[in-house]
Design an enzyme around this catalytic site. Structure first.
Site, PDB file in Angstrom:
ATOM      1  N   GLU A   1      41.779  -1.912  55.138  1.00 24.14           N
ATOM      2  CA  GLU A   1      40.710  -1.403  54.284  1.00 24.14           C
ATOM      3  C   GLU A   1      41.065  -0.003  53.798  1.00 24.14           C
ATOM      4  OE1 GLU A   1      35.918  -0.490  54.459  1.00 24.14           O
ATOM      5  OE2 GLU A   1      36.807  -1.816  55.941  1.00 24.14           O
TER       6      GLU A   1
ATOM      7  N   ASP B   1      40.620  -2.792  60.176  1.00 25.71           N
ATOM      8  CA  ASP B   1      39.517  -1.924  59.753  1.00 25.71           C
ATOM      9  C   ASP B   1      39.719  -0.604  60.482  1.00 25.71           C
ATOM     10  OD1 ASP B   1      37.041  -0.978  58.731  1.00 25.71           O
ATOM     11  OD2 ASP B   1      36.065  -1.562  60.606  1.00 25.71           O
TER      12      ASP B   1
ATOM     13  N   ASP C   1      33.136  -4.022  64.016  1.00 18.13           N
ATOM     14  CA  ASP C   1      34.487  -3.578  63.645  1.00 18.13           C
ATOM     15  C   ASP C   1      35.445  -4.761  63.549  1.00 18.13           C
ATOM     16  OD1 ASP C   1      34.095  -0.686  63.508  1.00 18.13           O
ATOM     17  OD2 ASP C   1      33.766  -0.793  65.663  1.00 18.13           O
TER      18      ASP C   1
END
Length: 178
Positions: A67, A7, A139
């Protein structure tokens, strides 16, 4: 198969490592790479690059997923996030890893069942799916969600040869095969 999920973030980049055996998922590790709030951009990107390299060296993943950047209200923020994402991708491909990319909507759909899920819902479902004793940080949970999303779609993409674009005419566009 060991899957590394990333991420990306300019301040904090989350990572999550899971193992996939058939349809079963097992948690291996998760955490964050902190590039900080202050300082010039290049040294912060270097921290992200080095951090992702260290995670790859430590856990030896077979593949990775990251992502995609969503377009923010502030174009400058989007560009900066894209640079952080680029540093992470460079570390992954530098380690000869296959890198899949998923939109936030695809990840939420895969993990929670709704593309409009809130962060706490993602955290809760990640903890449930991986049988964690507590909730991971946001996160790390997002990164684990990326890895879970890839675990759920990997077999289908491999069957269709989408993961090796040189051998197929199919490709992903807006989360759909075309």
């Amino acid at each position: 198969m060991i899957i590394l999920g990333i991420d990306p973030g300019l301040r904090t980049t989350g990572f999550g490592v899971i193992e996939k055996h058939g349809s079963k998922l097992r948690y291996i590790a998760s955490g964050t790479i902190k590039a900080g709030l202050e300082g010039a951009l290049p040294p912060r990107l270097k921290i992200i690059l080095a951090g992702v390299r260290e995670v790859v060296a430590t856990y030896g993943p077979d593949c990775a997923a990251i992502e995609k950047v969503f377009v923010n209200v502030n174009p400058q923020s989007t560009l900066l996030l894209g640079q952080a994402r680029g540093a992470a991708i460079c570390a992954l491909v530098g380690a000869d890893l296959e890198v899949a990319e998923y939109s936030p909507t695809q990840i939420k759909q895969s993990v929670v069942g709704s593309g409009k899920a809130a962060k706490p819902q993602v955290q809760d479902m990640v903890a449930r799916l991986l049988k964690l004793p507590g909730l991971p940080g946001s996160d790390a949970a997002d990164a684990l969600g990326v890895a879970i999303c890839h675990a759920h779609t990997y077999d289908t993409l491999a069957l269709l040869n989408v993961l090796n674009p040189q051998k197929t005419t199919l490709r992903m566009k807006n989360g759909r095969l075309v």
